[in-house]
Design an enzyme around this catalytic site. Sequence first.
Site, PDB file in Angstrom:
ATOM      1  CB  SER A  62      -0.887   0.020   1.241  1.00 42.70           C
ATOM      2  OG  SER A  62      -1.364   1.336   1.432  1.00 42.70           O
ATOM      3  CG  HIS A 109      -4.090  -1.415  -1.392  1.00 40.09           C
ATOM      4  ND1 HIS A 109      -5.246  -2.092  -1.696  1.00 40.09           N
ATOM      5  CD2 HIS A 109      -4.400  -0.606  -0.348  1.00 40.09           C
ATOM      6  CE1 HIS A 109      -6.216  -1.722  -0.870  1.00 40.09           C
ATOM      7  NE2 HIS A 109      -5.727  -0.804  -0.047  1.00 40.09           N
ATOM      8  CG  ASP A 134      -5.017   2.636   1.118  1.00 38.63           C
ATOM      9  OD1 ASP A 134      -5.999   1.864   1.020  1.00 38.63           O
ATOM     10  OD2 ASP A 134      -3.911   2.275   1.566  1.00 38.63           O
ATOM     11  CG  MET A 175      -8.152   7.477   2.604  1.00 37.00           C
ATOM     12  SD  MET A 175      -7.343   7.429   4.214  1.00 37.00           S
ATOM     13  CE  MET A 175      -6.488   5.849   4.129  1.00 37.00           C
ATOM     14  CG  HIS A 234      -9.363   0.445  -0.161  1.00 35.26           C
ATOM     15  ND1 HIS A 234      -8.720   0.256   1.048  1.00 35.26           N
ATOM     16  CD2 HIS A 234     -10.694   0.423   0.127  1.00 35.26           C
ATOM     17  CE1 HIS A 234      -9.621   0.138   2.010  1.00 35.26           C
ATOM     18  NE2 HIS A 234     -10.827   0.245   1.477  1.00 35.26           N
ATOM     19  CG  MET A 287     -11.177   3.576   2.377  1.00 33.39           C
ATOM     20  SD  MET A 287      -9.591   3.490   3.240  1.00 33.39           S
ATOM     21  CE  MET A 287      -8.505   3.580   1.845  1.00 33.39           C
ATOM     22  CG  MET A 336     -11.700  -2.166   5.698  1.00 34.45           C
ATOM     23  SD  MET A 336     -10.204  -1.646   4.823  1.00 34.45           S
ATOM     24  CE  MET A 336      -9.172  -0.994   6.126  1.00 34.45           C
ATOM     25  N   GLY A 373      -8.753   4.493   7.251  1.00 37.47           N
ATOM     26  CA  GLY A 373      -8.408   5.894   7.453  1.00 37.47           C
ATOM     27  C   GLY A 373      -6.921   6.150   7.628  1.00 37.47           C
ATOM     28  CG  PHE A 374      -5.424   7.264  10.167  1.00 38.69           C
ATOM     29  CD1 PHE A 374      -4.861   8.481   9.792  1.00 38.69           C
ATOM     30  CD2 PHE A 374      -6.712   7.238  10.685  1.00 38.69           C
ATOM     31  CE1 PHE A 374      -5.578   9.661   9.944  1.00 38.69           C
ATOM     32  CE2 PHE A 374      -7.432   8.417  10.839  1.00 38.69           C
ATOM     33  CZ  PHE A 374      -6.865   9.636  10.476  1.00 38.69           C
ATOM     34  N   GLY A 375      -2.755   4.300   8.036  1.00 38.91           N
ATOM     35  CA  GLY A 375      -1.838   3.169   8.036  1.00 38.91           C
ATOM     36  C   GLY A 375      -1.279   2.969   9.436  1.00 38.91           C
ATOM     37  CG  ASP A 377      -6.308  -2.558   3.407  1.00 37.30           C
ATOM     38  OD1 ASP A 377      -5.196  -2.311   3.897  1.00 37.30           O
ATOM     39  OD2 ASP A 377      -6.969  -1.727   2.751  1.00 37.30           O
ATOM     40  N   GLY A 416      -2.848  -3.675   9.200  1.00 37.38           N
ATOM     41  CA  GLY A 416      -2.115  -4.399  10.234  1.00 37.38           C
ATOM     42  C   GLY A 416      -1.592  -5.750   9.783  1.00 37.38           C
ATOM     43  N   GLY A 434       1.173  -1.986   4.148  1.00 33.39           N
ATOM     44  CA  GLY A 434       1.753  -0.654   3.985  1.00 33.39           C
ATOM     45  C   GLY A 434       3.013  -0.510   4.819  1.00 33.39           C
TER      46      GLY A 434
END
Length: 233
Positions: free
Chosen positions: A12, A37, A39, A41, A70, A72, A141, A146-148, A179, A181, A201
């Site tokens: 990511s 990937h 992201d 947002m 992706h 979001m 998810m 929202g955050f890596g 996606d 962690g 990521g």
Amino acid sequence: MTKRPNAMLAPSILAARFSKLGDELRAVESAGADMIHVDVMDGHFVPNITIGPPVVRDLRTVTRLPLDCHLMIEAPDRYLGDFAAAGADKISVHAEACRHLHRTIQVIKGLGCQAGVALNPATGLEAVLPILEDLDFVLLMTVNPGFGGQKFIESVVPKITALRRIADDRHPALAIQVDGGVVVDNVARLHQAGADWFVAGTAIFGQSEYGAVIERFRALLGLESASGRRVGA
Ligand code: DX5
Ligand code: ZN
């Protein structure tokens, strides 16, 4: 009989250095990434803002890997054409952001992209089951979007197993993407649980040696070493 999709590793770029995105993409491509990937947002669906179609268009010029967008964002229908025109190969939309999910999926496929539905950790599989056969992939998810760099949410694992069981019966070619962690310490277990595509990521871009960590991921997923494979083959 159709078989379960091959495992794929999807770095990511959210965790990459944005000032050097081209270099970052080339580095993970040669190190053995299977797709990229992206992201997206909007500051509404999630409390963060990232990138849009113009960046995807530029990324398209530096890699041959599939671009996995992706979204979001609220009301993603407004931007599907723009992402497809920019060079997206796969597009996922959040079930929580779509009022007419079946129609949105048909639009994505009509644009020539693979279509996926993303589910937040608190959203049940019921949100996708009625249209499962229409999907190329489901993104589960494993953190709140929202955050890596967030901690993996363990309670999603039974959802992966349950979806794989249903997919094996109804739609074996469905890919299950995880996606958030995802790290070398849990990736083999997630594969075992039924996931096929692995977004990572921080676990990749947070390392100084992308090659070493990607090789580690590939080995844990039972994939051949990147040195023995040709990109795009
Ligand atoms: C989170 C994004 C993820 C994120 C994952 O909203 O959808 O793709 O980049 O980052 P890590 O792998 O650091 O958890
Ligand atoms: Zn993502």
